[in-house]
Structures are given as C-alpha cells and as structure tokens.
Design an enzyme around this catalytic site. Sequence first.
Site, PDB file in Angstrom:
ATOM      1  CG  ASP A  43      93.205   5.752 -38.309  1.00  0.00           C
ATOM      2  OD1 ASP A  43      92.458   5.770 -37.320  1.00  0.00           O
ATOM      3  OD2 ASP A  43      94.264   5.070 -38.347  1.00  0.00           O
ATOM      4  CG  ASP A  69     101.890   9.893 -39.444  1.00  0.00           C
ATOM      5  OD1 ASP A  69     101.646  10.376 -38.313  1.00  0.00           O
ATOM      6  OD2 ASP A  69     102.882   9.184 -39.682  1.00  0.00           O
ATOM      7  CB  VAL A  70      98.147  13.069 -36.079  1.00  0.00           C
ATOM      8  CG1 VAL A  70      96.717  12.722 -36.433  1.00  0.00           C
ATOM      9  CG2 VAL A  70      98.754  12.060 -35.102  1.00  0.00           C
ATOM     10  CG  ASN A  96      90.270   9.404 -30.866  1.00  0.00           C
ATOM     11  OD1 ASN A  96      90.028   9.066 -29.715  1.00  0.00           O
ATOM     12  ND2 ASN A  96      90.405   8.506 -31.844  1.00  0.00           N
ATOM     13  CE1 TYR A 178      98.128   6.463 -24.316  1.00  0.00           C
ATOM     14  CE2 TYR A 178      97.690   6.319 -21.966  1.00  0.00           C
ATOM     15  CZ  TYR A 178      97.236   6.417 -23.267  1.00  0.00           C
ATOM     16  OH  TYR A 178      95.876   6.479 -23.513  1.00  0.00           O
ATOM     17  CE  LYS A 182      96.298   9.680 -24.641  1.00  0.00           C
ATOM     18  NZ  LYS A 182      95.653  10.191 -25.869  1.00  0.00           N
ATOM     19  CB  THR A 213      89.065   0.898 -27.901  1.00  0.00           C
ATOM     20  OG1 THR A 213      90.381   0.790 -27.314  1.00  0.00           O
ATOM     21  CG2 THR A 213      88.271   1.961 -27.166  1.00  0.00           C
TER      22      THR A 213
HETATM   23  P1  NAI Z   1      91.740   2.684 -31.333  1.00  0.00           P
HETATM   24  O1  NAI Z   1      91.612   1.254 -31.133  1.00  0.00           O
HETATM   25  O2  NAI Z   1      90.660   3.374 -32.054  1.00  0.00           O
HETATM   26  O3  NAI Z   1      93.136   3.045 -32.028  1.00  0.00           O
HETATM   27  C1  NAI Z   1      93.590   4.348 -32.222  1.00  0.00           C
HETATM   28  C2  NAI Z   1      93.533   4.789 -33.681  1.00  0.00           C
HETATM   29  O4  NAI Z   1      94.558   5.798 -33.855  1.00  0.00           O
HETATM   30  C3  NAI Z   1      93.838   3.665 -34.666  1.00  0.00           C
HETATM   31  O5  NAI Z   1      92.837   3.636 -35.686  1.00  0.00           O
HETATM   32  C4  NAI Z   1      95.196   4.035 -35.220  1.00  0.00           C
HETATM   33  O6  NAI Z   1      95.401   3.619 -36.556  1.00  0.00           O
HETATM   34  C5  NAI Z   1      95.181   5.562 -35.099  1.00  0.00           C
HETATM   35  N1  NAI Z   1      96.520   6.143 -35.115  1.00  0.00           N
HETATM   36  C6  NAI Z   1      97.614   5.740 -34.426  1.00  0.00           C
HETATM   37  N2  NAI Z   1      98.667   6.500 -34.746  1.00  0.00           N
HETATM   38  C7  NAI Z   1      98.235   7.428 -35.652  1.00  0.00           C
HETATM   39  C8  NAI Z   1      98.849   8.492 -36.356  1.00  0.00           C
HETATM   40  N3  NAI Z   1     100.152   8.741 -36.233  1.00  0.00           N
HETATM   41  N4  NAI Z   1      98.090   9.238 -37.191  1.00  0.00           N
HETATM   42  C9  NAI Z   1      96.774   8.973 -37.356  1.00  0.00           C
HETATM   43  N5  NAI Z   1      96.122   7.974 -36.722  1.00  0.00           N
HETATM   44  C10 NAI Z   1      96.861   7.203 -35.883  1.00  0.00           C
HETATM   45  O7  NAI Z   1      92.081   3.325 -29.927  1.00  0.00           O
HETATM   46  P2  NAI Z   1      91.244   3.901 -28.718  1.00  0.00           P
HETATM   47  O8  NAI Z   1      91.513   3.076 -27.538  1.00  0.00           O
HETATM   48  O9  NAI Z   1      89.857   4.202 -29.118  1.00  0.00           O
HETATM   49  O10 NAI Z   1      92.056   5.240 -28.514  1.00  0.00           O
HETATM   50  C11 NAI Z   1      91.637   6.516 -28.966  1.00  0.00           C
HETATM   51  C12 NAI Z   1      92.234   7.541 -28.037  1.00  0.00           C
HETATM   52  O11 NAI Z   1      91.723   7.349 -26.717  1.00  0.00           O
HETATM   53  C13 NAI Z   1      93.756   7.435 -27.931  1.00  0.00           C
HETATM   54  O12 NAI Z   1      94.309   8.731 -27.933  1.00  0.00           O
HETATM   55  C14 NAI Z   1      93.951   6.743 -26.590  1.00  0.00           C
HETATM   56  O13 NAI Z   1      95.199   7.060 -26.022  1.00  0.00           O
HETATM   57  C15 NAI Z   1      92.791   7.336 -25.806  1.00  0.00           C
HETATM   58  N6  NAI Z   1      92.395   6.574 -24.613  1.00  0.00           N
HETATM   59  C16 NAI Z   1      92.026   5.254 -24.697  1.00  0.00           C
HETATM   60  C17 NAI Z   1      91.671   4.560 -23.557  1.00  0.00           C
HETATM   61  C18 NAI Z   1      91.281   3.113 -23.589  1.00  0.00           C
HETATM   62  O14 NAI Z   1      91.221   2.481 -22.514  1.00  0.00           O
HETATM   63  N7  NAI Z   1      90.979   2.548 -24.754  1.00  0.00           N
HETATM   64  C19 NAI Z   1      91.673   5.216 -22.251  1.00  0.00           C
HETATM   65  C20 NAI Z   1      92.050   6.606 -22.274  1.00  0.00           C
HETATM   66  C21 NAI Z   1      92.402   7.243 -23.428  1.00  0.00           C
END
Ligand code: NAI
Length: 273
Positions: A43, A69-70, A96, A178, A182, A213
Amino acid sequence: MRLKNKIAIITGAATGLTGEIRGIGGATAWEFVREGATVYLADINDELGERTAAEIRETGGAARYVHLDVTDEVLWQKTIDSIVKAEGALDVLVNNAGTGRDYDGDYSDPDGPQNAEEALKVEFTTVEGLDRQLGVHVRGAMLGMKYAIPEMRKRGGGSIVNVSSIHGIVGVDTITSYSTAKAAMRHMSKTVAIQYASENIRVNSVHPGYTKTPAALPLFTDPELYADRTSQIPMGRYAESGEIAKSILFLASNESSYITGAELVIDGGHNAQ
Ligand code: NAI
C-alpha cells in the site's frame, strides 16, 4: 488451510485493523493468513499498513507490510524481487489497490462542476483525473501481472485476482474515469488469462457491488444516499468487505482450479436486473 504454503501479495491492503471498518484488501489479508498463506500487504498508507500487518502477526499470522505505489514500475520490480528473495516463491497476486475519486471536491470554479453529481460526468472529467484512475487500476494491475507471472511460472502455476467493480460491467451513473478503468481491468484479466492458461496461471476478476469500506464511507454513512443506493439492490443492503474477501479467497485457492478468465459478480443481485 486452503492456501497452505502459498505466498501472496495483496495491493491496497492497509485497511485491515480489527474494530474498524476493513477495506477489501485488508479483509482479504485476514482470510488468506487464516488459510495458511504468507501475505505481503502492499500500500501507500505505510502507517496503517504496518499496523495491520503487525496486528495479523500478533494473532500468529504470517504477514509483512511493503510500501508499493502500484503505478511505479521500478517499485513493482523491487517488491516482487524482495518477496521472492525472502520466501523463495510467489503464488498469488491480488490487484486490489484503488481509488474512487478523481476530483478534489472543489466546486468554486464557475467553469468547473458545481456539485458532486456533475463531477462524475465526462464534460467535467479532467485528463489528470482519467490518468490517475487508469494509473492505479489499469497500469497498476498490468505491472503486477507483468512481474508476478514469471515467478508463478517457476512454481508451475499461480492465481491472479483483479478487483474490478460492477461499474466495470454495466454503465451506471458513476465517475466516468473510474468505470472506464474498471472495465479495462475486466478485459485485461480475460486477455492475460488466455495468454497463460496453458501454464496453469489463472487470472480472474471480481466485481463487487457497493461495499462497506473506508473508501466508500460517504456511501453508507449518509442515510439518504444509503437508502437511495440500497433501493437499487435486490438484497437491500451493501456487502461487508469480508464477503468480497471470501470470493477472492475462493479464486486464489485450488478450489477454483478450472476457473480462469471468469468474472465473479458479488453484488446482492444488483447486476442481475
Ligand atoms: P480501501 O478503503 O481499502 O482503500 C483502497 C486502498 O488502496 C487504500 O488503502 C489506499 O491507500 C490504497 N491505494 C490507493 N492508491 C494506491 C496506489 N497507487 N498504490 C498502492 N495502494 C494504493 O478501499 P476498498 O473500497 O476496499 O477498495 C478496494 C478495491 O475495491 C478498489 O479497487 C475499489 O475500486 C474496489 N471496489 C470497491 C467497492 C466499494 O463499494 N467499496 C465496490 C467495487 C469495487
């Protein structure tokens, strides 16, 4: 012990503290260690990531935090190299990491979007915002697969799970850049799945619906917004991050040994309509 002796990396996995709302990556890390995997939580939120990994270790799980950083190709190379050096292998990659925003919420420019709803639209999409979304989701997932696959080949196989969204499948009223990013993840998963199927390296995508989340906080803490969104979901509620994590676990484990290039929708029936 469905992931016994497996080495895994999960990006965007910092948000996994107990007693707080976990992100999908953090919840998946807990599932993986419970099933015997050694997990690298990657992360950019170093403080939270270190705390989550430390908490997992305190419960006896094998977890390490790595800053990644991905969007950074050099860092990806270094990260995969260091994991393989330390563990001798890499079996599972979960792409993710994500970001839902491409606008900073400043609505004071008379020529810019005047509210959050307008900011979603293509008229107000900026090149920087689009690049940011494509960077984290598409470039990030591409780089992860590029550097993980050669290591999986050495093990005779592996499993990659790309976390897309329901917004990557159907057109919905959401952030233009976004949903575009996706959708690209979904297609890239299928393309790469075909390329490496004969080497037993499986690639699948998951498509969560609205999930509780940290990143989605405003979507479920605002009662009006929550009521509006859940009225569109046949099951009438959002997913818990642990429910998405269990699906990722299934795809990461050998229980899904004949599944590749597939998309698993986890959305309480949202997209079935
Ligand atoms: P989360 O609250 O866990 O945040 C995402 C994490 O990604 C954070 O810890 C952030 O620091 C990290 N991050 C952001 N940019 C980054 C980078 N450049 N390099 C490394 N890490 C980075 O988020 P959540 O909601 O659990 O999301 C996880 C995945 O699920 C994401 O890809 C999101 O788009 C996807 N998703 C989420 C939904 C939702 O309703 N929460 C629905 C559908 C998909």
